[in-house]
Motif scaffolding. Sequence first.
Motif, PDB file in Angstrom:
ATOM      1  N   GLU A 346     -10.978 -42.236  -8.607  1.00  0.00           N
ATOM      2  CA  GLU A 346     -10.861 -43.776  -7.449  1.00  0.00           C
ATOM      3  C   GLU A 346     -11.324 -42.884  -5.614  1.00  0.00           C
ATOM      4  OE1 GLU A 346      -8.733 -46.045  -7.460  1.00  0.00           O
ATOM      5  OE2 GLU A 346      -8.100 -45.736  -9.448  1.00  0.00           O
ATOM      6  N   GLN A 347     -11.411 -43.817  -5.422  1.00  0.00           N
ATOM      7  CA  GLN A 347     -12.391 -42.897  -4.159  1.00  0.00           C
ATOM      8  C   GLN A 347     -11.472 -42.526  -3.271  1.00  0.00           C
ATOM      9  OE1 GLN A 347     -12.877 -45.720  -0.375  1.00  0.00           O
ATOM     10  NE2 GLN A 347     -15.311 -45.661  -0.535  1.00  0.00           N
ATOM     11  N   ASP A 348     -12.267 -40.415  -3.362  1.00  0.00           N
ATOM     12  CA  ASP A 348     -11.762 -39.769  -2.410  1.00  0.00           C
ATOM     13  C   ASP A 348     -12.845 -39.630  -0.819  1.00  0.00           C
ATOM     14  OD1 ASP A 348     -10.870 -37.428  -1.225  1.00  0.00           O
ATOM     15  OD2 ASP A 348      -9.279 -36.933  -2.909  1.00  0.00           O
ATOM     16  N   LEU A 349     -12.511 -40.276  -0.147  1.00  0.00           N
ATOM     17  CA  LEU A 349     -14.140 -39.428   0.494  1.00  0.00           C
ATOM     18  C   LEU A 349     -13.341 -38.036   1.669  1.00  0.00           C
ATOM     19  CD1 LEU A 349     -14.290 -43.206   2.708  1.00  0.00           C
ATOM     20  CD2 LEU A 349     -15.626 -42.305   0.790  1.00  0.00           C
ATOM     21  N   ASP A 350     -11.904 -37.564   1.583  1.00  0.00           N
ATOM     22  CA  ASP A 350     -11.902 -36.343   2.281  1.00  0.00           C
ATOM     23  C   ASP A 350     -12.454 -35.518   1.513  1.00  0.00           C
ATOM     24  OD1 ASP A 350     -10.276 -37.603   5.166  1.00  0.00           O
ATOM     25  OD2 ASP A 350      -8.801 -37.546   3.564  1.00  0.00           O
ATOM     26  N   LYS A 351     -12.380 -35.186  -0.150  1.00  0.00           N
ATOM     27  CA  LYS A 351     -12.715 -34.488  -1.235  1.00  0.00           C
ATOM     28  C   LYS A 351     -14.282 -34.619  -0.899  1.00  0.00           C
ATOM     29  CE  LYS A 351     -11.554 -32.936  -5.491  1.00  0.00           C
ATOM     30  NZ  LYS A 351     -11.020 -32.928  -6.580  1.00  0.00           N
ATOM     31  N   ALA A 352     -15.181 -36.300  -0.869  1.00  0.00           N
ATOM     32  CA  ALA A 352     -16.166 -35.845  -0.698  1.00  0.00           C
ATOM     33  C   ALA A 352     -17.260 -35.470   0.566  1.00  0.00           C
ATOM     34  CB  ALA A 352     -16.997 -37.569  -0.795  1.00  0.00           C
ATOM     35  N   ARG A 353     -16.342 -35.870   1.217  1.00  0.00           N
ATOM     36  CA  ARG A 353     -17.301 -34.735   2.857  1.00  0.00           C
ATOM     37  C   ARG A 353     -16.787 -33.329   2.359  1.00  0.00           C
ATOM     38  NH1 ARG A 353     -14.854 -39.536   5.842  1.00  0.00           N
ATOM     39  NH2 ARG A 353     -12.656 -38.656   5.637  1.00  0.00           N
ATOM     40  N   ALA A 354     -14.922 -32.730   1.878  1.00  0.00           N
ATOM     41  CA  ALA A 354     -15.542 -31.150   1.494  1.00  0.00           C
ATOM     42  C   ALA A 354     -16.454 -30.673   0.988  1.00  0.00           C
ATOM     43  CB  ALA A 354     -13.904 -31.109   1.152  1.00  0.00           C
ATOM     44  N   LEU A 355     -16.252 -31.733  -0.071  1.00  0.00           N
ATOM     45  CA  LEU A 355     -17.907 -31.083  -1.703  1.00  0.00           C
ATOM     46  C   LEU A 355     -19.665 -30.580  -1.037  1.00  0.00           C
ATOM     47  CD1 LEU A 355     -16.578 -33.097  -5.225  1.00  0.00           C
ATOM     48  CD2 LEU A 355     -17.296 -30.653  -3.388  1.00  0.00           C
ATOM     49  N   LEU A 356     -19.509 -32.011   0.247  1.00  0.00           N
ATOM     50  CA  LEU A 356     -20.419 -32.572   0.565  1.00  0.00           C
ATOM     51  C   LEU A 356     -20.814 -30.496   1.639  1.00  0.00           C
ATOM     52  CD1 LEU A 356     -21.289 -35.460   1.202  1.00  0.00           C
ATOM     53  CD2 LEU A 356     -22.585 -34.882   0.037  1.00  0.00           C
TER      54      LEU A 356
END
Length: 521
Positions: A346-356
């Motif tokens: 599912e979309q998880d923008l917070d985790k995506a930002r953290a990985l970036l």
Amino acid sequence: MYDERHPLLRRRGFLAAASLGALALTTGCGTGDNDGDAKSDGAPQRGGRLRAAFAGGGASETLDPHLANLFADAARAKALYDKLADYGADLSAQPRLATKWEANKTLDRWQVTLREATFHDGKPVTAEDVLYSYRRIADPDKAFRAKASLEPIDLDASRATGQRSIEFVLKRPTAEFPNVLAAFGAYIVPDKAADFDKNPIGSGPFRFVSFAPGRSAVFRRYDDYWEGAPHLDELEFVVANEESARANALLGGQIEYAHELNPTTARAHEGKGQIEIVRLRNSAMQAFCMKTDRPPFDDPRVRQAFFLIADRKELVDGALSGAGVVGNDLFGKGYEYYDGSLPQREQDLDKARALLKQAGAENLKVTLDTSAVAAGFTEAASIFRDQAAKAGVTIDVKMGSKDSYWADILNNGTLCCYRSGAMPIEAHISQRLLTDSTTNATKWQHKDFDALYEQAQSTRDESARAAVFDRMQRRLYTEGGFLIWGFADWILGTARSVRGVEAKAPANTLDWARFDKVWLA
């Protein structure tokens, strides 16, 4: 074909999508009265010319079946040639020119028996023709599509054991060798055949009449075809590069078969009576392809972030107009060996930002290559651009050439729109995910992954083999280069006079584009 409403259809499982050029329709050949009942096939009728429109590849088109990459190429090759086997609707290998195959106990030698069939010049199809065809495909100086699939065969050691029998010696045990025989592009041509555009000789249901690259090809019924003569007198492939051109030509009576219509066209005409709409469910994988050998996607954390940026339902609803189901970054949903146990992303923008941030890729800017080469590509690119912006990623959408898109994105760029028709999961791996795969668009090259594929192919026990494929898929799910966001319905349109089109065959399987089984009412 997998259908989530009918899970019992789950069993074993081309091509890159078609490039585009100009519409060129021929006229003057009647197709009979359009008075048939579209809901009842009735008894097949013989005669007439069917005109089928596909997106084409421009002036560089060829009838060389070993170079077939586009759907138009594959459909023409199927009309002119045969393979030893082909994929059924469940993506299992079904006999074609081969009547049977038998392995030794160690799975490294296979005996294949050919049926009695003839080429269009009346000569029999022999073991020598098969060996010539496979050795031609395996030429190290050529980039024939089926080369990677035929890699397990030791063609120097393989030999004819009779006019219609072959002993294939393999480099290693291969439990699923029938899939090799059914490989996309593994067509059988006559021994020493070389002239494919001026006088191609095959053993398929139609024989050659004429060919104008980027415009049209005309074939005529082969009365001595081993499976029975086609119902049609003639078959004409015409190039209609834009979906609107194919739809309008169908509605205007200039063609009788339109390959690849978009969901909007289907909704506008389905059940209205003027034309027939045929949906081949979940036939086309839809994805974004990340090049794993170059920045920024050489960092698996960036790839994982992009997996989490995607809102798959929004992509299916927007780019496919809802005509499909969401994907989970794995190919072959519902086919044999598909790992359906992995959690749906599912979309998880917070985790995506953290990985970036961990990857030092904050405020990342990346170019996304797309093209109007395939339905939904430009829409998917725009939707994903907006989704990425919410994670702080700037995507520059770059429109590519319709004629050269698939060649351009194979080695160039870093991120692109991608799709594929149906094939077994192991074939997807062998063609796209091994170090020496000829269509490795993600540049996924890992020797330990190659070794797992060899282990799977050499494992006799099916459950043990499935466990190896699970390991491979779990790795791709975690760090692979394909962001697979959906599986689209494949949509065809036909005139109401057309009968015999198989509605349960995914694109690229045996009964797709089977024009020898079609007739005009």
